[in-house]
Write an enzyme that holds these catalytic residues in place. Structure first.
Site, short mmCIF file in Angstrom:
data_model
loop_
_atom_site.label_atom_id
_atom_site.label_comp_id
_atom_site.label_asym_id
_atom_site.label_seq_id
_atom_site.Cartn_x
_atom_site.Cartn_y
_atom_site.Cartn_z
N LYS A 186 44.13 51.27 32.61
CA LYS A 186 42.93 52.00 32.21
C LYS A 186 43.04 52.40 30.75
O LYS A 186 44.17 52.58 30.27
CB LYS A 186 42.69 53.23 33.09
N TYR A 206 41.17 60.13 33.26
CA TYR A 206 41.69 60.69 34.51
C TYR A 206 40.79 61.80 35.05
O TYR A 206 40.50 61.88 36.24
CB TYR A 206 43.10 61.26 34.31
#
Lengths: 366, 366
Positions: free
Chosen positions: B136, B221
């Protein structure tokens, strides 16, 4: 002043204004207190806050005492007079407040009415020659706050905003940690206060009386925290809201979140809610750690913690008594108060900008 | 699968996709595992994450194993070959990845290169017939994410985004608490992740390689948490940023905060920082209480708490092993993954909107 936590707090509060130009020991202060006439406080508005918090607190104050009441509900007067031994001449309605001018027992009017009535009751009290302590938020617009300031200035009376947390030792220590950069410069502050606001028929849900919902009523605590931790005014705010119960919250905001940038580069992210109770904290994150109060804003049970494990803990105080004693001290010593009318107006200015941001979908410069 | 927390998590992860159309007991599964050929994973990019987390995790996986490496630093290959017993034919450079097509030992390429190189390396892997698991954020723009999806779709290969938290039992339990409304409907989510990013010469601070700073690297996140807790996409985001070190953070964001509204009325307030380490949590506040993970996003030591005092605690797992085993399972069982390329692209879309909001000073509809 025998409670060390109290003494610490008073020193902190004093230091934040101007160092007092005299030194007094416990003994001389005790003598001074014994000979001092307590300042009389009239409670204007006899709702739950006055009944359950402020009137009991006034029984614990050193520099002031409950000396009168102002109420629109005649049925309440008898019980209050009996419980607090108040003479008939010190009981007023909102329409007879001007007669206070003749009542030397009353020095201070504590305005505890709905937000949008603060101006009217403050002006009446100031014109009667009384100092005014006013519940938060100070009023529902900057213009109305300014009129309150003007009225008190004309009457040469002190105006204070009831920001009790500023007199609470966990909060004062947090301010010290931030200002002295004990964990490095603070970079980010998270702050939020949410309550389940309760029954749908209360004035807090009526825009004409409240000027706004969650933000005005509880969000102001989170906003205050970001301002007194930084010691700065936010320069840019950006906000969004959600409403899951458009019937109950037809007139006012249910849940609001905002971000705010401060001149030194601190970034705050905050929330206020009338729906999601349980948020009640702030956390300041600095370069070498963080400190947090949770609960931060309740009437009691304030708890602090630090990332380095050092204690952030003080004995409980009665915040309502502490703020009133400090206001009385400011009057007696002709000192400014750290919770001035200007201070109250500054929060109303930021809250207005937050509502503007929600309405326009734009970040708002202040 | 003898660890009950692991079994619980796997069931949760499976249930979130499609109920598996067969029932297997521990015994039959153990037999199946014994006879199963482990899928070969080639690590593309041998930085700290690959070295310290992913390669060690691949020694613990049940369904896959480290089978190859792709690196631009020839000096690293010898140590990796020795440590992990890799044949010379399974060592590639970024320019020779297409030759993987001939290497049956490699089934999956795990792309662990800087954000803006994910597209190039994903396309190369997919064209060589390999499934792709990608760190990510998936890429630096929605368009580039879409090209990755297209490349994997054309090659009939699975694309996954390395959202390891979605396989961690505290996070899965939090998702359950939110979705089943065990404490009532969630109203507010606070989420933040801040790190001290470290030395100024790293690719994370170069916009051409990273596409953004704190938001892209750690904010994702917090954003993920708000999305998997609600199971919804935000419809409006509003954001501000601050920069206290304009030299180090000349090209990318230092600290960002945003608010986001979700269709069901959830309001999120979030932050990401490359300066203020120590923020690492989410807290979801519902009508009858709250639940929180703090730390939520670290590689280990995840801790949970609930307002009602009930435990939110599970034995630790290796999240890198768990996500890779689930990706291998999805390939073997021809199931979709809960951390698909689309899932990665959705976060990039929201992050792009957050940057748009900062740039334009407007709330951005998505």
């Amino acid at each position: 002043m025998h409670d060390p936590s109290r003494r610490r707090f008073m020193q902190g509060a004093t230091a934040a204004v101007i160092a007092a130009p005299f030194i007094s020991t416990s003994t001389t202060r005790a003598k001074a207190a014994a000979s001092r006439k307590k300042l009389g406080v009239a409670l204007c508005g006899l709702g739950r806050l006055s009944t359950n918090q402020i009137a009991p607190a006034l029984q614990k104050t050193e520099r002031c005492r409950l000396a009168g009441i102002v109420t629109g509900t005649s049925g309440k007067t008898q019980a209050w007079r009996q419980k607090y031994d108040l003479p008939a001449r010190s009981v007023y309605t909102y329409d007879t407040m001007q007669r206070m001018a003749d009542n030397e027992d009353i020095d201070i009017v504590y305005v505890v009415t709905p937000n949008a009535l603060h101006l009217e009751h403050t002006v009446a009290a100031a014109q009667a020659g009384k100092h005014v302590y006013c519940e938060k938020p100070l009023e529902i617009s900057v213009e109305r706050c300014q009129q309150m300031l003007d009225a008190c200035k004309s009457a040469e009376r002190l105006l204070g905003t009831a920001y009790r947390c500023q007199f609470e030792p966990h909060h004062r220590e947090s301010i010290r940690l931030a200002r002295e950069q004990e964990l490095g410069p603070v970079r980010i502050i998270e702050a939020g206060f949410g309550i389940d606001v309760g029954p749908p028929d209360q004035w807090r849900l009526q825009h004409a009386l409240s000027g706004g919902g969650a933000l005005m009523d509880v969000g102001v605590y989170a906003l205050q925290a970001t301002r007194y931790l930084t010691g700065e005014e936010p320069v840019l705010v950006s906000a969004t809201e959600t409403k899951t119960d458009p019937v109950k919250f037809k007139e006012v905001d249910e849940t609001v979140a905002w971000t705010a940038t401060f001149p030194s580069g601190v970034l705050a992210y905050c929330t206020a809610s009338f729906k999601a109770g349980g948020i009640k904290n702030f956390r300041a994150t600095a370069d070498r750690g963080w400190f947090e109060l949770d609960p931060a804003y309740y009437y009691s049970g304030i708890k602090g913690s630090r990332s380095d494990g050092k204690p952030l803990s003080f004995p409980p105080i009665d915040m309502f008594a502490a703020q009133l004693d400090d206001f009385a001290r400011c009057i007696e010593e002709r000192q400014p108060t750290i919770v001035s009318g200007e201070e109250g107006m500054r929060d109303v200015r930021v809250m207005t900008a937050i509502y503007d941001s929600i309405r326009t979908g734009r970040a708002v410069k202040i």
